[in-house]
Design a protein around this motif. Structure first.
Motif, short mmCIF file in Angstrom:
data_model
loop_
_atom_site.label_atom_id
_atom_site.label_comp_id
_atom_site.label_asym_id
_atom_site.label_seq_id
_atom_site.Cartn_x
_atom_site.Cartn_y
_atom_site.Cartn_z
N PRO A 119 20.81 -12.94 -20.94
CA PRO A 119 21.93 -12.08 -20.36
C PRO A 119 21.19 -11.02 -19.60
O PRO A 119 21.30 -9.83 -19.82
CB PRO A 119 22.40 -11.57 -21.72
N VAL A 120 20.86 -11.46 -18.42
CA VAL A 120 20.00 -10.42 -17.51
C VAL A 120 20.55 -10.11 -16.20
O VAL A 120 21.34 -10.88 -15.75
CB VAL A 120 18.52 -10.42 -17.45
N PHE A 121 20.00 -9.30 -15.26
CA PHE A 121 20.56 -8.90 -14.24
C PHE A 121 19.16 -8.60 -13.32
O PHE A 121 18.39 -8.35 -13.56
CB PHE A 121 21.56 -7.97 -14.07
N LEU A 122 19.38 -8.93 -11.74
CA LEU A 122 18.52 -8.65 -10.86
C LEU A 122 18.25 -7.04 -10.48
O LEU A 122 19.42 -6.73 -10.21
CB LEU A 122 18.63 -9.44 -9.76
N ALA A 123 17.04 -6.71 -10.78
CA ALA A 123 16.74 -5.16 -10.55
C ALA A 123 15.49 -4.87 -10.77
O ALA A 123 14.50 -5.92 -11.18
CB ALA A 123 17.58 -4.32 -11.55
N ARG B 19 30.14 -23.24 -31.20
CA ARG B 19 29.73 -21.53 -30.90
C ARG B 19 30.77 -20.71 -30.48
O ARG B 19 30.78 -19.49 -30.81
CB ARG B 19 28.19 -21.68 -30.26
N ALA B 20 31.57 -21.13 -29.51
CA ALA B 20 32.06 -20.32 -28.73
C ALA B 20 33.25 -19.84 -29.38
O ALA B 20 33.93 -18.64 -29.37
CB ALA B 20 32.78 -21.00 -27.52
N LYS B 21 33.60 -20.26 -30.92
CA LYS B 21 34.62 -19.88 -31.82
C LYS B 21 34.10 -18.61 -32.41
O LYS B 21 35.02 -17.97 -33.16
CB LYS B 21 35.01 -20.90 -32.54
N ARG B 22 32.96 -18.35 -32.53
CA ARG B 22 32.32 -17.45 -33.37
C ARG B 22 32.35 -16.14 -32.75
O ARG B 22 31.81 -15.69 -31.69
CB ARG B 22 30.66 -17.79 -33.67
N PRO B 23 32.55 -15.03 -33.73
CA PRO B 23 32.38 -13.68 -33.09
C PRO B 23 31.15 -13.14 -32.58
O PRO B 23 30.09 -13.73 -33.14
CB PRO B 23 32.87 -12.96 -34.57
N VAL C 165 28.38 -15.24 -26.65
CA VAL C 165 28.38 -14.89 -25.01
C VAL C 165 28.34 -16.11 -24.53
O VAL C 165 29.05 -16.31 -23.46
CB VAL C 165 27.46 -13.75 -25.03
N SER C 166 27.08 -16.75 -24.69
CA SER C 166 26.85 -18.09 -24.01
C SER C 166 25.73 -18.81 -24.71
O SER C 166 25.12 -18.31 -25.58
CB SER C 166 26.30 -17.67 -22.67
N PRO C 167 25.35 -20.22 -24.23
CA PRO C 167 24.14 -20.62 -24.95
C PRO C 167 23.23 -19.98 -24.51
O PRO C 167 23.19 -19.27 -23.42
CB PRO C 167 24.29 -21.99 -24.14
N SER C 168 21.79 -20.13 -25.20
CA SER C 168 20.67 -19.40 -24.92
C SER C 168 19.84 -20.18 -23.98
O SER C 168 18.65 -19.92 -23.47
CB SER C 168 20.00 -18.91 -25.98
N GLY D 245 22.22 -20.09 -29.01
CA GLY D 245 23.19 -19.21 -28.65
C GLY D 245 22.92 -17.88 -28.52
O GLY D 245 22.03 -17.24 -29.17
N GLN D 246 23.43 -17.25 -27.36
CA GLN D 246 23.47 -15.70 -27.28
C GLN D 246 24.81 -14.93 -27.84
O GLN D 246 25.74 -15.44 -27.65
CB GLN D 246 23.28 -15.51 -25.84
#
Length: 598
Positions: A217-221, A354-358, A361-364, A402-403
């Motif tokens: 879960p990162v971004f280019l910077a 996993r997607a059902k869980r609170p 965000v995404s697979p890791s 998972g993330q």
């Protein structure tokens, strides 16, 4: 030739044409981007595009009459398959980070020849190593060319996904507090500025997250931290006006991603810039006039040591992840033998659970589901074109994660399919002994992580077994599934920064791989917590964080000691207690059945 073979041959022909125009005798294409990331945005996946090898790590070298891909033991089987018919030769190396490709260049090129590599994706440490080896042979290294721009048709653009905040209560420190900690370390190094290019460090420092890189879960910077302010160099439009205002309140300005070069070039010649030579590229600082002091990024240490609040959030994430796995395994056991299940189906269903869980965000990372022989490839990935049906007898290895907004998970389990053989049970039990040996270890605080590797290997060595990869990697907090500075691996030098400290999260994942037959890997994540305090100092022990049953159908009890069986029973009792409130129906029934004492 196959379509793939023709495609790769054609691409290499175009690349060689542009090499000739630039008078290059060889070109190096590493698995890297300007941030030295493990998982790369599509724009920098040139090594895969020109070689056809889909694995995550490898180095491609192309000359006028040769193309070779250097890969470590994890990828030998995959590389052999991916490269078949392409004209690209697999070059085996013992471990990632090997300099064998540099030695090959020095041995196979002649004095005065020219080697090209994009300096913007070459770490400072690697650039020095290349220059030292090639200069000794009077071979010129050219780093100011990016041939991929010319030779790669339809090269992808920079990702443009929006950036968002990682908010309290899951963000447990403010960005201002984190910058204060880093500036204190800058002061100790005598630096007035500090360049951070590693994406997970930037995301952690600023409490921001994104989706520019698959699974992380990162971004280019790039981030330039100075005494009074910090500047985030990021693509236009990725941070909205409201978030920019919040950053500005913490004296963090936003500038265009490409302006980092101008900002570094403008630093005073009498100032000092702190850089991490393993996390910053040669090309980005080459023209910076400031003096440079080199040290590991301070944020690497800070983010590796999870505080008490983060640890508690991670425990909750592990519970939700374990509950999702209970649902998946209950579905699997109910369906196997009645309906056709493939490795692709395993990936789909485990992600859906996993997607059902609170907080999910995404697979890791990309799920590894390998049945029998496919499980013997540590980094195997099933594709629609090549995958196995799960049927008959054997072992199914599933490595997934998972993330979540409150933590990152990574777990491997092996399931019995039909009736596992006596040899498979013996291997599984020996592998389990290795996991238990390290999970129950206690060691002095500050022990360098690579030294712990032998504790897990000892039970396997005693049986004449071994594995080629490391035993464990650091794990981020809603960040990269692989992070440092600790790494439990015989392949990693036991340098001071690898010392184990309280709050670190690390995987324990030894393995046994029998090529063409099966692979066994059991993986849990563990947290460094206080151990004994004695006249010999402070000790650290591991708290097992991962919560999911281990398939006891694969166990040969004769291989295990009474204390090891007791560990399994106690672990399963904990798993049952923690997960039972979060599941019901078939998932609960599967959990209760799978955690019965043995």
């Amino acid at each position: 030739m196959s379509n793939k073979s023709n495609l790769i041959t054609s691409r290499l022909d175009v690349l060689r044409h542009h090499m000739a125009q630039q008078k290059l005798d060889a070109i190096i294409i590493p698995s890297a981007d300007p941030h030295l990331s493990e998982y790369l945005p599509e724009r920098w996946q040139g090594r895969a595009w020109f070689s056809g090898f889909a694995g995550s790590v490898g180095t491609l070298i192309v000359t006028s009459n040769f193309a070779g891909l250097w890969v470590d033991t994890r990828y030998w089987v995959q590389a052999e398959n991916d490269l078949a018919g392409t004209g690209v030769q697999m070059m085996k190396i013992a471990a990632a980070g090997s300099a064998d490709h540099i030695d090959w260049l020095a041995a196979n090129l002649s004095d005065g020849q020219r080697v090209g590599v994009d300096g913007m994706v070459l770490s400072i440490a690697s650039a020095r190593q290349l220059k030292q080896s090639l200069t000794a042979r009077a071979i010129q290294l050219v780093t100011d060319l990016d041939l991929l721009n010319d030779a790669w048709s339809d090269r992808p653009d920079l990702p443009s996904h929006p950036v968002y905040e990682h908010l309290p209560p899951y963000a447990t420190q403010s960005r201002s507090e984190k910058l204060t900690l880093i500036r204190a370390q800058m002061h100790e190094h005598g630096a007035q500025s500090h360049l951070v290019s590693s994406l997970d460090d930037i995301a952690w420092i600023l409490n921001l997250r994104g989706s520019d890189v698959s699974y992380n879960p990162v971004f280019l910077a790039h981030l330039l931290i100075e005494n009074a302010q910090a500047t985030l160099f990021i693509g236009s439009g990725k941070i909205d006006a409201a978030l920019q205002m919040q950053l500005r309140e913490a004296n963090i300005l936003c500038s265009d991603y490409q302006q980092i070069h101008n900002a570094l070039s403008a630093l005073p010649t009498d100032s000092t810039l702190l850089i991490d030579p393993r996390r910053v590229t040669f090309g980005i600082v080459e023209s910076c006039p400031a003096k440079k002091v080199e040290a590991i990024n301070p944020s690497t240490f800070f983010k590796s040591r999870k505080n008490a609040a983060e640890a508690q959030h991670i425990r909750a994430a592990m519970e939700q992840d374990g509950a999702a796995l209970c649902e998946f395994f209950a579905w699997f056991e109910k369906t196997i033998g009645k309906e056709r299940i493939t490795e692709i189906d395993v990936d789909r269903e485990i992600c859906a659970a996993r997607a059902k869980r609170p907080g999910f965000v995404s697979p890791s990372f990309g799920t590894i589901a390998g049945f029998n022989a496919n499980g013997a490839m540590p980094h195997y990935h099933a594709t629609p074109e090549s995958h196995a049906v799960i049927e008959g007898n054997g072992l199914l290895l599933i490595d997934s994660g998972g993330q979540y907004v409150n933590g990152t998970t990574d777990i491997t389990r092996v399931l019995a399919i039909g009736q596992p053989s006596a040899e498979q049970k013996r291997d599984f039990s020996l592998e389990l002994k290795a996991v238990i040996a390290l999970s129950t270890a206690q060691f002095p605080s500050g022990t360098r992580a690579p030294l712990l590797d032998a504790i897990a290997r000892a039970p396997l060595w005693a049986a004449g077994l071994n594995y080629g990869h490391g035993t464990g990697h650091g794990v981020g907090y809603f960040l990269n599934v692989h992070e440092g500075p600790q790494n439990i691996s015989w392949l990693t030098p036991p340098e001071p920064q690898t010392a184990m400290q309280l709050g670190m999260i690390t995987s324990i994942e030894p393995g046994i791989y029998r090529p063409g037959k099966w692979g066994i890997r059991i993986e849990n994540l563990v947290l460094n917590v206080p151990g004994d305090l004695s006249e010999f100092g402070e000790f650290i022990r591991f708290e097992t964080l991962t919560l999911c049953p281990i398939d006891v159908r694969c166990i040969d009890r004769a291989v295990l000691t009474a204390s090891e069986i007791d560990w399994i029973n106690q672990y399963h009792a904990t798993v049952r207690t923690r997960l039972a409130p979060l599941v019901n129906g078939g998932a609960l029934a599967w959990l209760e059945q799978s955690t019965q004492p043995i």
